[in-house]
Design an enzyme around this catalytic site. Structure first.
Site, PDB file in Angstrom:
ATOM      1  N   ASN A   7       0.855  -1.184   0.000  1.00  0.00           N
ATOM      2  CA  ASN A   7       0.000   0.000   0.000  1.00  0.00           C
ATOM      3  C   ASN A   7       0.900   1.247   0.000  1.00  0.00           C
ATOM      4  OD1 ASN A   7      -1.372   2.288   1.136  1.00  0.00           O
ATOM      5  ND2 ASN A   7      -3.041   0.940   1.724  1.00  0.00           N
ATOM      6  N   ASP A   9      -0.131   4.473  -0.033  1.00  0.00           N
ATOM      7  CA  ASP A   9      -0.836   5.698   0.398  1.00  0.00           C
ATOM      8  C   ASP A   9       0.090   6.688   1.108  1.00  0.00           C
ATOM      9  OD1 ASP A   9      -3.143   4.524  -0.489  1.00  0.00           O
ATOM     10  OD2 ASP A   9      -4.019   4.212   1.499  1.00  0.00           O
ATOM     11  N   HIS A  10       0.958   6.143   1.988  1.00  0.00           N
ATOM     12  CA  HIS A  10       1.742   7.060   2.816  1.00  0.00           C
ATOM     13  C   HIS A  10       2.891   7.728   2.076  1.00  0.00           C
ATOM     14  CE1 HIS A  10      -0.875   6.657   5.973  1.00  0.00           C
ATOM     15  NE2 HIS A  10      -0.440   5.536   6.516  1.00  0.00           N
ATOM     16  N   HIS A  43      -5.727   3.714  -1.559  1.00  0.00           N
ATOM     17  CA  HIS A  43      -7.064   4.041  -1.050  1.00  0.00           C
ATOM     18  C   HIS A  43      -7.414   5.447  -1.522  1.00  0.00           C
ATOM     19  CE1 HIS A  43      -9.831   4.250   2.781  1.00  0.00           C
ATOM     20  NE2 HIS A  43     -10.464   4.606   1.675  1.00  0.00           N
ATOM     21  N   ARG A  45      -9.541   8.054  -0.946  1.00  0.00           N
ATOM     22  CA  ARG A  45     -10.514   8.472   0.066  1.00  0.00           C
ATOM     23  C   ARG A  45     -11.383   9.586  -0.484  1.00  0.00           C
ATOM     24  NH1 ARG A  45      -8.724   6.536   5.445  1.00  0.00           N
ATOM     25  NH2 ARG A  45     -10.505   7.692   6.203  1.00  0.00           N
ATOM     26  N   ARG A  49      -7.228  12.844   0.856  1.00  0.00           N
ATOM     27  CA  ARG A  49      -6.161  13.348   1.711  1.00  0.00           C
ATOM     28  C   ARG A  49      -4.761  12.884   1.284  1.00  0.00           C
ATOM     29  NH1 ARG A  49      -7.234   9.994   7.236  1.00  0.00           N
ATOM     30  NH2 ARG A  49      -9.232  11.025   7.054  1.00  0.00           N
ATOM     31  N   GLU A  70      -8.693   0.488  -2.803  1.00  0.00           N
ATOM     32  CA  GLU A  70      -9.518   0.511  -1.590  1.00  0.00           C
ATOM     33  C   GLU A  70     -10.477   1.676  -1.710  1.00  0.00           C
ATOM     34  OE1 GLU A  70      -7.431   0.780   2.078  1.00  0.00           O
ATOM     35  OE2 GLU A  70      -6.164  -0.911   1.580  1.00  0.00           O
ATOM     36  N   THR A 101      -8.192   3.564   8.314  1.00  0.00           N
ATOM     37  CA  THR A 101      -9.428   2.784   8.394  1.00  0.00           C
ATOM     38  C   THR A 101      -9.493   2.091   9.753  1.00  0.00           C
ATOM     39  OG1 THR A 101      -9.008   2.344   6.066  1.00  0.00           O
ATOM     40  CG2 THR A 101     -10.831   1.156   7.089  1.00  0.00           C
ATOM     41  N   GLU A 151     -10.714  -9.391   3.021  1.00  0.00           N
ATOM     42  CA  GLU A 151      -9.455  -9.053   3.694  1.00  0.00           C
ATOM     43  C   GLU A 151      -9.785  -8.946   5.166  1.00  0.00           C
ATOM     44  OE1 GLU A 151      -7.270  -5.657   2.170  1.00  0.00           O
ATOM     45  OE2 GLU A 151      -6.258  -5.427   4.104  1.00  0.00           O
ATOM     46  N   HIS A 190      -3.608  -4.584   7.821  1.00  0.00           N
ATOM     47  CA  HIS A 190      -3.753  -3.449   8.724  1.00  0.00           C
ATOM     48  C   HIS A 190      -2.892  -3.618   9.977  1.00  0.00           C
ATOM     49  CE1 HIS A 190      -5.247   0.175  10.497  1.00  0.00           C
ATOM     50  NE2 HIS A 190      -5.873   0.426   9.364  1.00  0.00           N
TER      51      HIS A 190
HETATM   52  N1  PXP Z   1      -5.803  -2.989   4.296  1.00  0.00           N
HETATM   53  C1  PXP Z   1      -6.737  -2.007   4.375  1.00  0.00           C
HETATM   54  C2  PXP Z   1      -8.126  -2.320   3.975  1.00  0.00           C
HETATM   55  C3  PXP Z   1      -6.385  -0.716   4.796  1.00  0.00           C
HETATM   56  O1  PXP Z   1      -7.317   0.256   4.867  1.00  0.00           O
HETATM   57  C4  PXP Z   1      -5.029  -0.437   5.128  1.00  0.00           C
HETATM   58  C5  PXP Z   1      -4.643   0.946   5.540  1.00  0.00           C
HETATM   59  O2  PXP Z   1      -4.701   1.791   4.460  1.00  0.00           O
HETATM   60  C6  PXP Z   1      -4.103  -1.485   5.019  1.00  0.00           C
HETATM   61  C7  PXP Z   1      -4.518  -2.749   4.627  1.00  0.00           C
HETATM   62  C8  PXP Z   1      -2.667  -1.291   5.308  1.00  0.00           C
HETATM   63  O3  PXP Z   1      -2.496  -1.045   6.664  1.00  0.00           O
HETATM   64  P1  PXP Z   1      -1.108  -0.541   7.193  1.00  0.00           P
HETATM   65  O4  PXP Z   1      -0.834   0.774   6.533  1.00  0.00           O
HETATM   66  O5  PXP Z   1      -1.303  -0.435   8.674  1.00  0.00           O
HETATM   67  O6  PXP Z   1      -0.098  -1.581   6.795  1.00  0.00           O
END
Ligand code: PXP
Length: 241
Positions: A7, A9-10, A43, A45, A49, A70, A101, A151, A190
């Site tokens: 992922n 996103d960050h 994701h 959103r 963001r 996502e 989430t 998931e 997560h």
């Molecule tokens: N799975 C889902 C559905 C999520 O919303 C997230 C967070 O964006 C993750 C996995 C990944 O979680 P983490 O960033 O804590 O590894």
């Protein structure tokens, strides 16, 4: 071996801290694939963001493994998904105030609505995954609404400590088995990191892990020294003229 879906996103979160064009989650996704990731997750959103539409559209063209979008089951985002056509759409609950989430999607209490969204996405050629808590009622509901995969939310296991963590792990493993026996493909994610992944990585019924924060956090640290060294080298080079 389970697949790793990364992922990114960050990476976009860091970009958005300055509202500039770096670091680019698209570049991070390409590097993740070169390093062995078998899926890329973003994701989109509703408040945009971190990930923007631009990222999703470019990733659709550049991701060579599998693109997992996502998303909330919100009309605006469903329309974008149907246009982008990711390989997988993962339906998640979304609250504006949350940092990430927080809980799984409550499929059991809104089966009709979720079934309709699952059908629309599938008719658009997208596989659907539901992000749910490791609870039998949610697993049964996920099966009932026709999702191909789930998931399981690993957050409670990751946040717990000691005996409580052992209990959460047990609950998670039972959920994995229950869902797998039911014919659902099971993913997990997560809060997973380089320490708490161990017992889950041994579970053959989990086909994929979705991991973001811990990988981005580690990338910042393992890459920091090199980034500083490269700037020092530049200063040295330019000083010489
Ligand atoms: N799975 C889902 C559905 C999520 O919303 C997230 C967070 O964006 C993750 C996995 C990944 O979680 P983490 O960033 O804590 O590894």
């Amino acid at each position: 071996m389970a697949k790793l879906a990364v992922n990114v996103d960050h990476v976009a979160t860091v970009r958005e801290a300055r509202k500039v064009n770096e670091p680019d989650p698209v570049t991070a996704a390409a590097l993740a694939e070169l390093a062995g990731a078998e899926g890329i997750v973003v994701h989109l959103r509703e408040d945009r963001r971190h990930i923007k539409e631009r990222d999703v559209y470019i990733l659709r063209q550049t991701v060579k493994t599998s693109l997992n979008l996502e998303m909330a089951a919100a009309e605006e985002i469903i329309k974008i998904a149907l246009d982008v056509k990711p390989d997988i759409s993962t339906l998640v609950p979304e609250k504006r105030q949350e940092l990430t989430t927080e809980g799984g999607l409550d499929v059991a209490s809104q089966q009709e609505r979720i079934a309709e969204v699952v059908k629309r996405l599938q008719e658009g050629g997208i596989k659907v995954s539901l992000f749910i808590d490791p609870e039998p009622a949610q697993i049964e509901a996920a099966k009932a609404v026709g999702a191909e995969m789930i998931e399981l939310h690993t957050g409670r296991y990751c946040d717990a400590i000691g005996e409580e963590q052992a209990l959460e792990l047990k609950r998670l493993l039972e959920a994995v088995k229950y869902a797998h026996d039911m014919g659902l493909m099971v993913k997990a994610g997560h809060g997973l990191n380089y320490v708490n992944i161990e017992p889950l990585a041994r579970v053959k019924e989990i086909f994929e892990f979705s991991i973001g924060h811990s990988i981005v956090a580690r990338a910042v640290l393992v890459g920091f020294e090199r980034a500083v060294r490269e700037m020092v080298e530049l200063l040295r080079l330019y000083e010489k003229g």
